[in-house]
Design a protein around this motif. Structure first.
Motif, short mmCIF file in Angstrom:
data_model
loop_
_atom_site.label_atom_id
_atom_site.label_comp_id
_atom_site.label_asym_id
_atom_site.label_seq_id
_atom_site.Cartn_x
_atom_site.Cartn_y
_atom_site.Cartn_z
N ALA A 96 49.83 61.90 57.18
CA ALA A 96 48.85 62.74 56.48
C ALA A 96 48.81 62.39 55.00
CB ALA A 96 49.19 64.21 56.68
N ARG A 97 49.96 62.03 54.44
CA ARG A 97 50.01 61.66 53.01
C ARG A 97 49.18 60.40 52.76
NH1 ARG A 97 49.47 60.36 48.66
NH2 ARG A 97 50.80 60.65 46.82
N LYS A 98 49.21 59.45 53.70
CA LYS A 98 48.37 58.24 53.56
C LYS A 98 46.89 58.60 53.60
CE LYS A 98 51.63 54.87 55.50
NZ LYS A 98 51.88 53.91 56.61
N ARG A 99 46.56 59.54 54.49
CA ARG A 99 45.15 59.96 54.57
C ARG A 99 44.73 60.66 53.29
NH1 ARG A 99 46.90 61.12 59.94
NH2 ARG A 99 47.12 63.36 59.49
N LEU A 100 45.63 61.44 52.70
CA LEU A 100 45.32 62.10 51.43
C LEU A 100 45.01 61.07 50.35
CD1 LEU A 100 47.90 65.05 51.15
CD2 LEU A 100 45.42 65.22 51.37
N SER A 101 45.79 59.99 50.30
CA SER A 101 45.54 58.94 49.31
C SER A 101 44.14 58.36 49.47
CB SER A 101 46.58 57.83 49.44
OG SER A 101 47.85 58.29 49.02
N LYS A 102 43.73 58.16 50.75
CA LYS A 102 42.39 57.61 51.00
C LYS A 102 41.30 58.59 50.57
CE LYS A 102 39.25 54.85 52.85
NZ LYS A 102 38.04 55.65 52.61
N ILE A 103 41.49 59.88 50.86
CA ILE A 103 40.50 60.89 50.46
C ILE A 103 40.39 60.94 48.94
CG2 ILE A 103 39.93 63.35 50.51
CD1 ILE A 103 41.63 63.42 53.17
N LEU A 104 41.53 60.95 48.27
CA LEU A 104 41.53 61.00 46.81
C LEU A 104 40.88 59.75 46.22
CD1 LEU A 104 45.09 62.47 46.20
CD2 LEU A 104 42.91 63.63 45.85
N SER A 105 41.12 58.59 46.84
CA SER A 105 40.49 57.36 46.38
C SER A 105 38.97 57.46 46.47
CB SER A 105 41.00 56.18 47.20
OG SER A 105 40.36 54.98 46.82
N ASP A 106 38.48 58.04 47.56
CA ASP A 106 37.02 58.21 47.73
C ASP A 106 36.46 59.14 46.66
OD1 ASP A 106 37.15 56.57 49.92
OD2 ASP A 106 37.11 58.20 51.40
N ILE A 107 37.17 60.23 46.38
CA ILE A 107 36.71 61.19 45.36
C ILE A 107 36.67 60.52 43.99
CG2 ILE A 107 37.26 63.33 44.14
CD1 ILE A 107 38.52 64.34 46.78
N ILE A 108 37.70 59.74 43.70
CA ILE A 108 37.78 59.06 42.39
C ILE A 108 36.65 58.04 42.25
CG2 ILE A 108 39.15 57.44 41.03
CD1 ILE A 108 41.67 58.90 42.16
N CYS A 109 36.41 57.26 43.31
CA CYS A 109 35.34 56.25 43.26
C CYS A 109 33.98 56.91 43.05
CB CYS A 109 35.34 55.43 44.55
SG CYS A 109 36.71 54.27 44.68
N GLU A 110 33.76 58.01 43.76
CA GLU A 110 32.48 58.71 43.62
C GLU A 110 32.29 59.25 42.21
OE1 GLU A 110 30.71 62.75 45.50
OE2 GLU A 110 31.18 61.17 46.96
N ARG A 111 33.38 59.80 41.66
CA ARG A 111 33.25 60.34 40.30
C ARG A 111 33.01 59.23 39.29
NH1 ARG A 111 36.79 65.14 37.57
NH2 ARG A 111 35.91 66.20 39.38
N LYS A 112 33.65 58.09 39.48
CA LYS A 112 33.43 56.97 38.56
C LYS A 112 32.01 56.44 38.65
CE LYS A 112 38.02 55.03 37.75
NZ LYS A 112 38.87 53.83 37.85
N GLU A 113 31.49 56.38 39.88
CA GLU A 113 30.12 55.89 40.06
C GLU A 113 29.12 56.80 39.36
OE1 GLU A 113 29.45 55.57 44.21
OE2 GLU A 113 30.81 53.87 44.47
N LYS A 114 29.37 58.09 39.42
CA LYS A 114 28.46 59.05 38.78
C LYS A 114 28.74 59.22 37.29
CE LYS A 114 27.66 61.75 42.99
NZ LYS A 114 27.81 63.08 43.66
N ARG A 115 29.83 58.59 36.84
CA ARG A 115 30.23 58.63 35.43
C ARG A 115 30.34 60.07 34.91
NH1 ARG A 115 27.11 53.50 32.53
NH2 ARG A 115 27.87 51.92 33.99
N LEU A 116 30.99 60.90 35.72
CA LEU A 116 31.19 62.29 35.33
C LEU A 116 32.37 62.40 34.37
CD1 LEU A 116 30.77 63.95 38.84
CD2 LEU A 116 29.08 63.83 37.00
N LEU A 117 32.23 63.14 33.32
CA LEU A 117 33.29 63.32 32.33
C LEU A 117 33.78 64.77 32.35
CD1 LEU A 117 31.77 61.25 29.39
CD2 LEU A 117 33.56 60.53 31.00
#
Length: 471
Positions: A225-246
């Motif tokens: 489950a911890r590995k899956r959490l890392s993947k979910i967090l990676s997706d959230i981070i990528c999405e936020r970077k793409e949208k350039r949210l500050l």
């Protein structure tokens, strides 16, 4: 000429060796002057671990202190340990000489949270990360979160209505998790929130299980489950970077960080600190809120006083049509003293683990390098020298500030909990909604605690809740 050079080299080596031997002799003599603290190391290998876990841990610690005094040695969980039960000793380890004692956790727990998490470190890395976490937990940030936390508390309690038996601790954990998500991500999409929740609770269940890497065990499930959490967090981070949210939430603080060399935090460092924050924010706060429910239930006069204070606030807010304000949460004297007394009585963090990074002498006793060192917060909080009649739940004792270093519910020093103000806000807001709108009855035994590892009322305090208007 070569012979003279050889003699010179031999002479210099002899002088260096002589000085090193003299210094080593002095150090060994100094070490011999200091003795280990009194106490028992128990059986070979297992020490006194069985004694600790076969009874209430607080009885174990209290009996040791009564027999040996405020500093004593033991051997638990495979480690030789020194336990300290005085305010001065706690300050020595956590504040004045904190550089001599490093945080220490089992490797199995580091794997689940993540080795880069703030509370596994000291030194420069810890200092930098702590500043980032504190920035996301500033008073201004908490002030802006009050209305959202208010809505979460109201929604959680509404779901308890109807008189069915509720496991109070489990429900409080759900509420604390939602507050943690709010702090870390702000408003997070439902699909991400549900996936985080599902996998986080699998990790949470495995965190205190036996750490065996065998398929089907809670610990193995937690690792996956911890590995899956890392993947979910990676997706959230990528999405936020793409949208350039500050954003100014914790994730925003971690993403926007650059050191003096212009280097940013890695994905793993960000993920580990997000998971670490969720762990730090959830069980402890949920435990305290569960004890608040119990202590108010067991003290009807106090409950009426808290209820009167909170109902007056509710009337000002047009019977709940307006959310609580920051200024109102700062003006709840009766409720606040009840929260402080709960923190003292329950002492959710009974002790903390440190490890001596060098031989340390304290009050004539030796704490050897590599030994675990455990300041015993509960022993200090329950010492009649500092708190009269310490087993009595009495919020009025906080009408006068406690003596220095005698009240440390959130730890002390550079590793003290940076989220203590947020935690107290959660407790005050939840208590406001509980007493101003609900009645409740505890089901089954009303005494006793269980540890997992934090103390909670037996079986998570099974309780029935009813809205006052519908009962």
């Amino acid at each position: 000429m070569a012979g003279i050079f050889a003699y010179a080299v031999i002479f210099l080596i002899t002088v260096v060796l002589y000085r090193l031997l003299r210094r080593e002799k002095k150090e060994s003599q100094g070490r011999a002057e200091a003795e280990l603290p009194p106490g028992s190391m128990g059986w070979p290998y297992i020490g006194e671990t069985l004694q600790l876990y076969s009874q209430d841990p607080n009885v174990f610690f209290a009996a040791k202190q009564k027999r040996y005094g405020e500093i004593f040695k033991t051997h638990i969980l495979g480690c030789p340990s020194v336990m300290l039960a005085s305010p001065e000793a706690a300050r020595f380890v956590l504040v004045t000489q904190a550089h001599l004692f490093k945080p220490t956790y089992p490797k199995s727990k580091e794997r689940l949270v993540g080795p880069a998490a703030l509370f596994f470190h000291q030194g420069d890395y810890h200092t930098r990360l702590r500043k980032l976490v504190q920035a996301s937990l500033s008073i201004e940030t908490i002030r802006n979160l009050v209305a959202d936390i208010d809505a979460l508390a109201a929604s959680a309690l509404d779901s308890w209505d109807g008189g069915r038996v509720i496991n109070t601790f489990h429900e409080m954990k759900k509420f604390s998790f939602e507050v943690g998500i709010l702090l870390i991500f702000g408003r997070l999409e439902a699909r991400y929130r549900e996936e985080l929740k599902k996998n986080y609770f699998i990790v949470d269940r495995g965190y205190n299980s036996f750490p065996t890497n065998v398929p089907g065990t809670p610990y193995k499930k937690a690792l996956l489950a911890r590995k899956r959490l890392s993947k979910i967090l990676s997706d959230i981070i990528c999405e936020r970077k793409e949208k350039r949210l500050l954003e100014k939430d914790l994730l925003g603080c971690l993403l926007n960080y650059k050191d003096e060399k212009g280097e940013v935090l890695t994905y793993d460092q960000i993920a580990d600190n997000i998971i670490g924050t969720l762990f730090a924010a959830q069980d402890t706060t949920a435990s305290v809120m569960t004890w608040i429910v119990k202590y108010l239930h067991d003290n009807p006069k106090l409950q009426e006083a808290v209820k009167a204070e909170q109902k007056a606030i509710r009337r000002l807010n047009e019977e709940g049509n307006q959310p609580l304000s920051w200024s109102q949460t700062r003006n709840m004297p009766v409720t606040y003293k009840a929260v402080l007394e709960t923190l003292r009585m329950a002492s959710i963090i009974s002790f903390t683990f440190r490890e001596a990074v060098a031989d340390v002498e304290y009050k004539g006793y030796l704490i050897p390098k590599g030994w675990k060192v455990m300041p015993l917060f509960r022993n200090i909080h329950h010492n009649p020298e500092f708190f009269t009649d310490p087993q009595k739940f009495d919020p009025s004792r906080f009408e006068v500030a406690p003596k220095r270093n005698t009240f440390m519910p959130f730890g002390s020093g550079v590793h003290a909990c940076p989220g203590n103000e947020l935690a107290k806000q959660e407790m005050l807001i939840m208590t406001h909604h509980l007493v101003s709108k609900f009645r409740w009855e505890v089901v089954g035994s009303r005494s006793g605690s269980q540890y997992g590892p934090f103390p909670v009322p037996l079986q998570g305090l099974p309780t029935r809740y009813w809205k006052e208007s519908t009962r």
